[in-house]
Write a protein that holds these residues in place. Sequence first.
Motif, short mmCIF file in Angstrom:
data_model
loop_
_atom_site.label_atom_id
_atom_site.label_comp_id
_atom_site.label_asym_id
_atom_site.label_seq_id
_atom_site.Cartn_x
_atom_site.Cartn_y
_atom_site.Cartn_z
N LEU A 38 0.83 -1.20 0.00
CA LEU A 38 0.00 0.00 0.00
C LEU A 38 0.87 1.26 0.00
CD1 LEU A 38 -2.77 -1.09 2.53
CD2 LEU A 38 -3.02 -0.80 0.06
N ALA A 39 2.00 1.21 0.71
CA ALA A 39 2.91 2.36 0.72
C ALA A 39 3.40 2.67 -0.69
CB ALA A 39 4.09 2.09 1.65
N GLU A 40 3.67 1.65 -1.47
CA GLU A 40 4.07 1.86 -2.87
C GLU A 40 2.92 2.46 -3.67
OE1 GLU A 40 5.61 -1.72 -4.55
OE2 GLU A 40 7.00 -2.10 -2.90
N LEU A 41 1.71 1.95 -3.42
CA LEU A 41 0.54 2.46 -4.13
C LEU A 41 0.28 3.92 -3.79
CD1 LEU A 41 -1.94 1.72 -5.94
CD2 LEU A 41 -3.16 1.16 -3.82
N TRP A 42 0.52 4.30 -2.54
CA TRP A 42 0.28 5.68 -2.09
C TRP A 42 1.44 6.61 -2.40
CZ3 TRP A 42 -1.29 3.50 3.33
CH2 TRP A 42 -2.56 2.90 3.23
N GLY A 43 2.52 6.11 -3.01
CA GLY A 43 3.65 6.96 -3.36
C GLY A 43 4.59 7.23 -2.21
N TRP A 44 4.59 6.38 -1.19
CA TRP A 44 5.48 6.58 -0.05
C TRP A 44 6.78 5.78 -0.19
CZ3 TRP A 44 2.28 6.51 5.15
CH2 TRP A 44 1.24 7.44 5.05
N ARG A 45 6.84 4.95 -1.23
CA ARG A 45 8.00 4.09 -1.42
C ARG A 45 8.05 3.72 -2.89
NH1 ARG A 45 10.93 0.72 2.27
NH2 ARG A 45 11.99 -0.93 1.12
N GLU A 46 9.27 3.45 -3.38
CA GLU A 46 9.44 3.09 -4.78
C GLU A 46 8.70 1.80 -5.11
OE1 GLU A 46 10.63 4.34 -7.46
OE2 GLU A 46 11.52 6.16 -6.65
N ARG A 47 8.12 1.74 -6.31
CA ARG A 47 7.43 0.54 -6.76
C ARG A 47 8.40 -0.64 -6.81
NH1 ARG A 47 2.07 0.64 -8.91
NH2 ARG A 47 1.20 2.66 -8.33
N GLY A 48 7.92 -1.81 -6.41
CA GLY A 48 8.73 -3.02 -6.49
C GLY A 48 9.82 -3.12 -5.46
N SER A 49 9.71 -2.35 -4.36
CA SER A 49 10.79 -2.36 -3.35
C SER A 49 10.34 -2.92 -2.01
CB SER A 49 11.31 -0.93 -3.15
OG SER A 49 10.28 -0.11 -2.58
N ASN A 50 9.26 -3.70 -2.00
CA ASN A 50 8.72 -4.23 -0.74
C ASN A 50 9.80 -4.99 0.04
OD1 ASN A 50 7.24 -5.72 1.26
ND2 ASN A 50 5.41 -5.41 0.06
N PRO A 51 10.14 -4.56 1.26
CA PRO A 51 11.25 -5.18 2.00
C PRO A 51 10.92 -6.56 2.58
CG PRO A 51 10.22 -3.51 3.36
CD PRO A 51 9.57 -3.42 2.01
N THR A 52 9.66 -6.99 2.48
CA THR A 52 9.31 -8.32 2.99
C THR A 52 9.52 -9.40 1.94
OG1 THR A 52 6.98 -8.19 2.28
CG2 THR A 52 7.53 -7.29 4.45
N ARG A 53 9.78 -8.99 0.70
CA ARG A 53 9.89 -9.96 -0.39
C ARG A 53 11.09 -10.88 -0.16
NH1 ARG A 53 9.66 -6.67 -4.93
NH2 ARG A 53 7.40 -6.72 -4.64
N GLY A 54 10.86 -12.18 -0.28
CA GLY A 54 11.94 -13.16 -0.15
C GLY A 54 12.14 -13.69 1.25
N ILE A 55 11.49 -13.11 2.26
CA ILE A 55 11.63 -13.59 3.64
C ILE A 55 10.69 -14.78 3.83
CG2 ILE A 55 11.39 -13.03 6.09
CD1 ILE A 55 12.03 -10.14 5.38
#
Length: 393
Positions: free
Chosen positions: A166-183
């Motif tokens: 949602l942070a990416e969708l709202w423009g608070w973070r770069e697209r495709g940068s979710n820090p939970t990915r791969g955990i």
Amino acid sequence: MPIVPQLTAKIVREARFANGSSYYVMEGKSRRSLRGFGIRVFRTKKEYVVRYRGKPYPLGRTDLIPLQTAREEARKLLLGLLRGQQLAFSRKTVEELSAEYLRRHARPHKAPRSAKEWRLYVLPAVGDRLVHEVTPEQVQDLHVAMAKTPFAANRVLALLSKAFNLAELWGWRERGSNPTRGIQRYPEPSRRRHLTSDEYRRLGAALARARHEQTLPEPALAAIELLIFTGCRPGEILGLRWEWVYLEAKQIRLPKAKADRPGKRDRGRVIWLNEAAIEVLAGVERGAGNPHVFAGAQPGEPLKCIRRTWIALCQTAKIENAMPYTLRHSFVSEGVPAGVPLEVVADLAGHQDVETTDRVYRARRDDVQSAASEALGRHLRELTAGHATERHP
């Protein structure tokens, strides 16, 4: 949308309107590409354009602006957009993300439990971090710190995954940068445990002893008893209000069921009361000015938690690896052996389909089938009257 390594005068000149709608030709696929720069082809004209976060920024007609000039203008515009986005990022913390997540997503779509997960686990660990600076290492550190409670750790990881999407969708973070990915999530052992007949007897004795000695709070004891006799979810009982209780009709009529979804009409749920459950409710004192059946410590508030009372009862009854929710599984598991059809058990438990009930009952089914096998074996042994059981050297 066609992607080319780099726009050339020939590509711009030969691009033709087709298929009845405008389209883009964008740069990409190469180190020389200026990502986000391209042309948009209309029926009557072609324009240089910058696309940033899905939004087009026209630069001018291709027949009026030289390609190299358009490229330089696009570079300046992209740098400005990126710099402005970074400034927007810098003002948002994880604590602000939690508030926005609860307001815009959790309250309309989810149960209130996620607020507790933010407060207990996430905010103490990364609440003061800037949203766009949270790294996979920080999220993994939080996940590892919760390794002793794998269920809670995995729920927090899922919560953060959605929040950062949602942070990416709202423009608070770069697209495709979710820090939970791969955990990777922790394995979750099955919690579909049910009480045995002997454990039920010991639990009943522990309840009687606690009442006699007055060592545990009566509201919590009564709530646990109602869980035993109704198979309700703990949250349904703890939040129960007197206005939903109809003793003469032998019903509890919840205005909202677990399966009800925002934006749709609430179907609610009817909980049928047996004599044992009615006896429990009849013995509960109504608190003055408190609409809840099981009153909490604060005026007008419901009982918040029965965990401590449950742990104390289990210690007295020598019951291990059981939770309040185990009483719901046990209720379902005892239904079929008691002669209640599986479909009726599903209705009593408030399950949307019989398959859910069957999965819970399956743990008990092993015990039933083992006992049935033993009974059948004894019967066949009697029929053979020693002939088939003789052994020859």
